[in-house]
Design a protein around this motif. Structure first.
Motif, PDB file in Angstrom:
ATOM      1  N   LYS A   1      24.139   1.486   6.936  1.00 12.50           N
ATOM      2  CA  LYS A   1      24.542   0.733   8.119  1.00 12.50           C
ATOM      3  C   LYS A   1      23.907  -0.642   8.126  1.00 12.50           C
ATOM      4  CE  LYS A   1      24.731   1.084  13.162  1.00 12.50           C
ATOM      5  NZ  LYS A   1      24.382   1.924  14.345  1.00 12.50           N
TER       6      LYS A   1
ATOM      7  N   ALA B   1      13.696  15.168   6.913  1.00 11.14           N
ATOM      8  CA  ALA B   1      14.261  14.268   7.928  1.00 11.14           C
ATOM      9  C   ALA B   1      14.621  12.912   7.330  1.00 11.14           C
ATOM     10  CB  ALA B   1      13.265  14.104   9.082  1.00 11.14           C
ATOM     11  N   VAL B   2      13.751  12.379   6.488  1.00 14.36           N
ATOM     12  CA  VAL B   2      14.023  11.083   5.867  1.00 14.36           C
ATOM     13  C   VAL B   2      15.230  11.175   4.937  1.00 14.36           C
ATOM     14  CG1 VAL B   2      13.120   9.399   4.218  1.00 14.36           C
ATOM     15  CG2 VAL B   2      11.679  10.209   6.088  1.00 14.36           C
TER      16      VAL B   2
ATOM     17  N   ARG C   1      19.840   4.328  -1.796  1.00 15.10           N
ATOM     18  CA  ARG C   1      20.668   4.991  -0.771  1.00 15.10           C
ATOM     19  C   ARG C   1      20.923   6.450  -1.078  1.00 15.10           C
ATOM     20  NH1 ARG C   1      19.296  -0.047   0.276  1.00 15.10           N
ATOM     21  NH2 ARG C   1      20.632  -1.113   1.776  1.00 15.10           N
TER      22      ARG C   1
ATOM     23  N   LYS D   1      21.718   6.958   5.674  1.00 16.94           N
ATOM     24  CA  LYS D   1      22.740   6.488   6.610  1.00 16.94           C
ATOM     25  C   LYS D   1      22.312   5.181   7.267  1.00 16.94           C
ATOM     26  CE  LYS D   1      24.486  11.112   7.728  1.00 16.94           C
ATOM     27  NZ  LYS D   1      24.718  12.107   8.815  1.00 16.94           N
ATOM     28  N   LEU D   2      21.046   5.115   7.681  1.00 16.61           N
ATOM     29  CA  LEU D   2      20.544   3.901   8.318  1.00 16.61           C
ATOM     30  C   LEU D   2      20.559   2.725   7.352  1.00 16.61           C
ATOM     31  CD1 LEU D   2      17.531   5.388  10.328  1.00 16.61           C
ATOM     32  CD2 LEU D   2      19.768   4.720  11.208  1.00 16.61           C
TER      33      LEU D   2
ATOM     34  N   LYS E   1      20.598  10.312  -1.355  1.00 15.63           N
ATOM     35  CA  LYS E   1      19.815  11.307  -0.621  1.00 15.63           C
ATOM     36  C   LYS E   1      18.863  12.072  -1.540  1.00 15.63           C
ATOM     37  CE  LYS E   1      23.075  12.187   3.145  1.00 15.63           C
ATOM     38  NZ  LYS E   1      23.866  13.210   3.859  1.00 15.63           N
TER      39      LYS E   1
ATOM     40  N   ILE F   1      17.781  13.034   5.196  1.00 21.49           N
ATOM     41  CA  ILE F   1      19.024  13.153   5.965  1.00 21.49           C
ATOM     42  C   ILE F   1      19.377  11.851   6.680  1.00 21.49           C
ATOM     43  CG2 ILE F   1      20.098  14.329   7.926  1.00 21.49           C
ATOM     44  CD1 ILE F   1      18.482  16.814   7.172  1.00 21.49           C
ATOM     45  N   ALA F   2      18.380  11.237   7.311  1.00 27.45           N
ATOM     46  CA  ALA F   2      18.672  10.102   8.203  1.00 27.45           C
ATOM     47  C   ALA F   2      18.596   8.743   7.531  1.00 27.45           C
ATOM     48  CB  ALA F   2      17.713  10.146   9.395  1.00 27.45           C
ATOM     49  N   LEU F   3      17.619   8.534   6.629  1.00 25.24           N
ATOM     50  CA  LEU F   3      17.380   7.187   6.122  1.00 25.24           C
ATOM     51  C   LEU F   3      18.544   6.614   5.317  1.00 25.24           C
ATOM     52  CD1 LEU F   3      15.367   4.893   6.090  1.00 25.24           C
ATOM     53  CD2 LEU F   3      14.336   5.874   4.038  1.00 25.24           C
TER      54      LEU F   3
ATOM     55  N   TRP G   1      15.238  10.643  -1.818  1.00 20.40           N
ATOM     56  CA  TRP G   1      14.329  10.918  -0.712  1.00 20.40           C
ATOM     57  C   TRP G   1      14.000  12.405  -0.610  1.00 20.40           C
ATOM     58  CZ3 TRP G   1      12.185   6.689   0.951  1.00 20.40           C
ATOM     59  CH2 TRP G   1      12.870   5.478   0.813  1.00 20.40           C
TER      60      TRP G   1
END
Length: 866
Positions: free
Chosen positions: A46, A35-36, A85, A42-43, A87, A38-40, A90
């Motif tokens: 941003k 999950a991290v 940043r 992008k966050l 992927k 995939i999502a972190l 992570w």
């Protein structure tokens, strides 16, 4: 790989080990990693995009200032901006955490096929097997509280098996680690690496029978052992220790090498130091100096002195820690300052290896030694040392070597205390910059270390020492004197023992002073406050608060630094530049850290203190105010009962001193009990026993009822104990036949003081405690009609007559015994009475809603209908 990526990988590995606390942890940490990944990223992109927009907009309003702005005043990257940043970083971190949990499972000790624990048949938890075990001693013998000597034995052969499946067997090859205790004189002169044979009885440890008690079974499992040996005799003759070994050929190669009964070189050096320090000093001053210099593994410190230091919050003083390492490293670097860096590095590494070996490879010393090695390495490369990164690397290396250390309390406390010193000491020293640095450090160091270890200590022990920080501040000068003097005398004693003895003798009065301080504070009223059982969620919440104060304080410190820098630049003679800087920089203030709730720095610490106290106090208060519970503890002697009635506590009997120390006090601490409202001794001699006295040292007894039957053969003058109760503002009341004690919703009546027979009315249910009686006395008592029917019968497990059982008519029968009389059990089962006994079920707890619940699992009697 940059520093941020390396730190993420190290933290992921540690987090993966921590996830083994729950059975589904490895899969949960893998899902979290996915999950991290995939999502972190992008966050983070941003966040960076928005941050850049804000920066450009601000700088567009002050273009003329941007070019003139000095480099050191420009904005620095925040923590979020420094995170990678990519992927894959992570994803690899999540996979590393998952592999760490698998690695922990692989390294967790499991009994092999030929493990010595297999000699005890399945279901033989309480069965002992008589054996003669041959093996190699792998630890220095230690003195136990019971006065026996304990050591670890790496087994190889076992003989004379009685009670096993195969009967008597000679020289059966086995493996596995064994926890051995023998009479003290039997182990005198025994050293690690000696080959011996021990005659005794094998036993399997049970899980704790009482809530809050020490889990001996889990302790052995963490050490890689699954059985213990209660030894009677050690065979010292080498020819007997290797008798018939040649029959098993290669599996006994270790026995064929000459070892003798001599210490190793390291052990001989340790003995040389300890004997040098003890030769001119008495006990306990001499052992205390050796323990401070080399750790508690080097010498047997008397247990009463250990208790004083633990209760006063000075337990770290008698354990090997980073203090010894830092002193040795400073001494070596000081003596070799004229040499080249390479020679300094070599001497420093050699000294670190020697110290770690002398102290017994304890986790705290290994941590300090690794950090010392990192410091020496940075010295050779002329690089600046980053303590926080060095601490993370040291933790990762040690956990790679032994992942099981993640659940070792000494390892956890060592790293938390060091983390506290690294991150908390600088801001506290800045706050106390008006004090001399030496004095400020005496105050700051105990506070910085205590804050970070306190939540863990509350979670493990459910007790806090209110005086611990004050004690450490007062004792700090003596501790420094003893630490430095102990290390110097150890070095001198290693080279020339008489010189070490003379130097150690100079430390006699400081050692006496430190012992006096520990003893005084350990005996003060309220020296320990029980807070009840702390949950994992409370532990996480407390450390979250500490991190909030740490990060928030750092943010405030950075803001203050920026403001000071602006003020200095305003005073510079360049008026134009000063005006430009004043216009441009006044609107900035970006911190290096994550954005936090916008509180003033002056409010962060008070808010955190209030929140931390609330996290601990409010749940404990709620439990105490609403709990109604009766607990019958599993004891080997007198029966012990604890009644908790919405904040009021009644204790019926205490047992002997060991029962109080290992059973009663741990349970009361876990329950958050700090005083006993009603203490009742149902047997006449118990008021004079060591159990009540030991309990009175730790907890106030507000009202003490003592069985005043004059026919007790152990009866004597109760004046001394009565005075002790009254000196602590307690009330001493003799308890005679037909006396009734009102304890709120519970009432107690002494039906017969001589036997004794005690009736309890708990809510609307009647309990009856019956002491040991002959069958004739039981029939006579039943014929008198003084016994009333009771729902619960509590007795010693000995034979009961049909007349007594008929008069009582219990629905539940509880025996405080390892076994119960078979005929009595048959009568109770025939009358459909539910039976419990502490030897099988452990402690029993009863609540109105849940009925009876046992501590140990058994095939029947998990709960009752009451």
């Amino acid at each position: 790989m940059n520093q941020a990526t390396g730190a993420i990988f190290c933290l992921a590995y540690i987090l993966g080990l921590i996830s083994t606390a729950v059975s589904w942890g490895r899969y949960g940490i893998l899902a979290l990693g996915i999950a991290v990944a995939i999502a972190l990223p992008k966050l983070l992109r941003k966040y960076t995009k928005n941050s850049v927009k804000v920066t450009k907009k601000r700088r567009s309003r002050q273009k003329e200032n941007a070019l003139e702005e000095p480099l050191d005043a420009r904005e620095e990257l925040s923590l979020l901006e420094m995170l990678p940043r990519a992927k894959w970083v992570w994803a690899v971190a999540g996979l590393l955490a998952f592999l760490a949990s698998v690695y922990f499972a692989v390294r967790s000790p499991q009994p092999a096929i030929d493990d010595i624990s297999k000699l005890i048949p399945a279901g033989g938890n309480t069965q002992e097997v008589a054996v003669t075990v041959r093996g190699r001693v792998v630890s220095t013998p230690r003195l136990t509280r019971s006065g026996r000597s304990q050591f670890w034995l790496e087994t190889d052969l076992v003989s004379e098996i009685n009670g096993g499946e195969g009967g008597a067997v000679v020289n059966r090859p086995v493996s596995g680690k064994l926890y051995v205790t023998v009479p003290l004189l039997q182990a005198t002169g025994l050293y690690a690496d000696n080959t011996i044979a021990v005659v005794g009885s094998l036993y399997k440890p049970q899980p704790p029978s009482n809530p809050g008690a020490f889990d001996f079974q889990a302790y052995l499992a963490r050490e890689g052992a699954f059985v213990g040996l209660k030894g009677r005799q050690i065979d010292w003759r080498r020819e007997n220790a290797i008798a018939d070994v040649n029959r098993v050929n290669s599996q006994t190669a270790a026995f064929l090498e000459p070892s003798g009964m001599q210490p190793s070189k390291i052990q001989a050096m340790r003995q040389r130091i300890v004997r040098s320090q003890l030769s001119q000093l008495n006990v306990p001053e001499g052992p205390l100096i050796s323990a401070i210099a080399l750790g508690k593994q080097a010498v047997d410190l008397p247990y009463n002195i250990r208790d004083y230091f633990v209760q006063a919050g000075l337990a770290h003083a008698i354990a090997a820690s980073g203090t010894q390492v830092s002193m040795v490293l400073a001494l070596v670097l000081g003596l070799t300052r004229r040499f080249s860096k390479q020679l300094q590095f070599s001497f420093g590494v050699g000294a670190l290896f020697l110290l770690v070996a002398l102290t017994g490879f304890e986790a705290s010393v290994c941590r300090a030694a690794l950090m010392g090695f990192g410091t020496l390495f940075a010295l050779v490369l002329s690089r600046q040392v980053k303590p926080l990164g060095l601490l993370l690397i040291a933790a990762t290396i040690l956990l790679l070597v032994n992942p099981l250390w993640i659940w070792d309390l000494g390892f956890q406390l060592s790293f938390l205390a060091t983390l506290g010193l690294i991150v908390t000491t600088p801001p506290l020293m800045a706050k106390l910059d008006w004090m001399p640095p030496a004095i400020a450090s005496i105050v700051v160091v105990p506070v910085a270390a205590s804050v970070w270890v306190l939540p863990l200590l509350l979670y493990v022990f459910s007790v806090v020492s209110p005086y611990s920080i004050l004690v450490n501040i007062i004792a700090a000068p003596l501790l420094w004197i003893l630490s430095i003097g102990g290390m110097v005398s150890a070095l001198a004693g290693l080279i020339f023992p008489p010189a070490g003895s003379v130097l150690a003798q100079l430390l006699d009065y400081p050692a006496k002073g430190l012992i006096a301080i520990a003893q005084y504070f350990s005996q003060l009223p309220g020296n320990s406050v029980a807070v009840g059982q702390v949950s994992v969620f409370q532990l996480i919440a407390l450390y979250s608060l500490i991190c909030w104060v740490w990060i928030g304080g750092s943010s405030a410190t950075d803001s203050v630094t920026d403001r000071r820098r602006k003020e200095e630049k305003r005073r510079k003679p360049e008026a134009v530049r000063g005006k430009n800087q004043e216009k441009g920089k006044g609107k900035k203030g970006k911190s290096r850290v994550i954005a936090l709730p916008s509180f003033s720095s002056a409010w962060i610490l008070p808010l955190a203190l209030v929140a931390g106290i609330s996290i601990i106090v409010l749940p404990a208060w709620h439990v105490q105010a609403s709990l109604f519970q009766v607990t019958l503890l599993a004891t080997s002697g007198e029966p012990v009962l604890v009644i908790q009635d919405r904040g009021k506590v009644a204790l019926i009997n205490s047992g002997d001193e060991n029962t109080v120390r290992f059973t009663v006090l741990p349970f009361l601490q876990q329950q958050g009990v700090n005083s006993v409202n009603f203490a009742i001794a149902t047997h006449g001699h118990l008021g004079l026993s060591g159990g009540w006295g030991k309990l009175l040292e730790r907890l106030p007894l507000k009202t003490f009822y003592d069985n005043n039957d004059p026919k007790q053969i152990h009866r004597g003058s109760n004046h001394e104990f009565m005075t002790a109760v009254q000196s602590r503002q307690g009330v001493y009341i003799p308890l005679e036949t037909s006396t009734t004690v009102d304890m709120g919703s519970t009432r107690l009546q002494l039906v017969n003081a001589e036997i004794p027979v005690v009736e309890f009315l708990v809510g609307n249910r009647t309990w009856l405690l019956v002491g040991e009686m002959t069958p004739e006395a039981q029939k006579k008592l039943a014929a008198t009609g003084t016994l009333k029917p009771a729902q619960v019968l509590w007795w010693s497990g000995k034979a009961l007559t049909a007349e007594l059982l008929g008069a009582v008519g219990p629905q539940v029968a509880i025996a405080s015994a390892d076994e119960i009389d078979p005929e009595t059990a048959a009568q109770l089962r025939q009358s459909k009475t539910q039976i419990f006994w502490t030897g099988r079920d452990g402690a029993l707890q009863w609540t109105p809603a849940g009925g009876f619940k046992t501590t140990l699992e058994s095939e029947e009697n998990q709960t009752s209908f009451l």
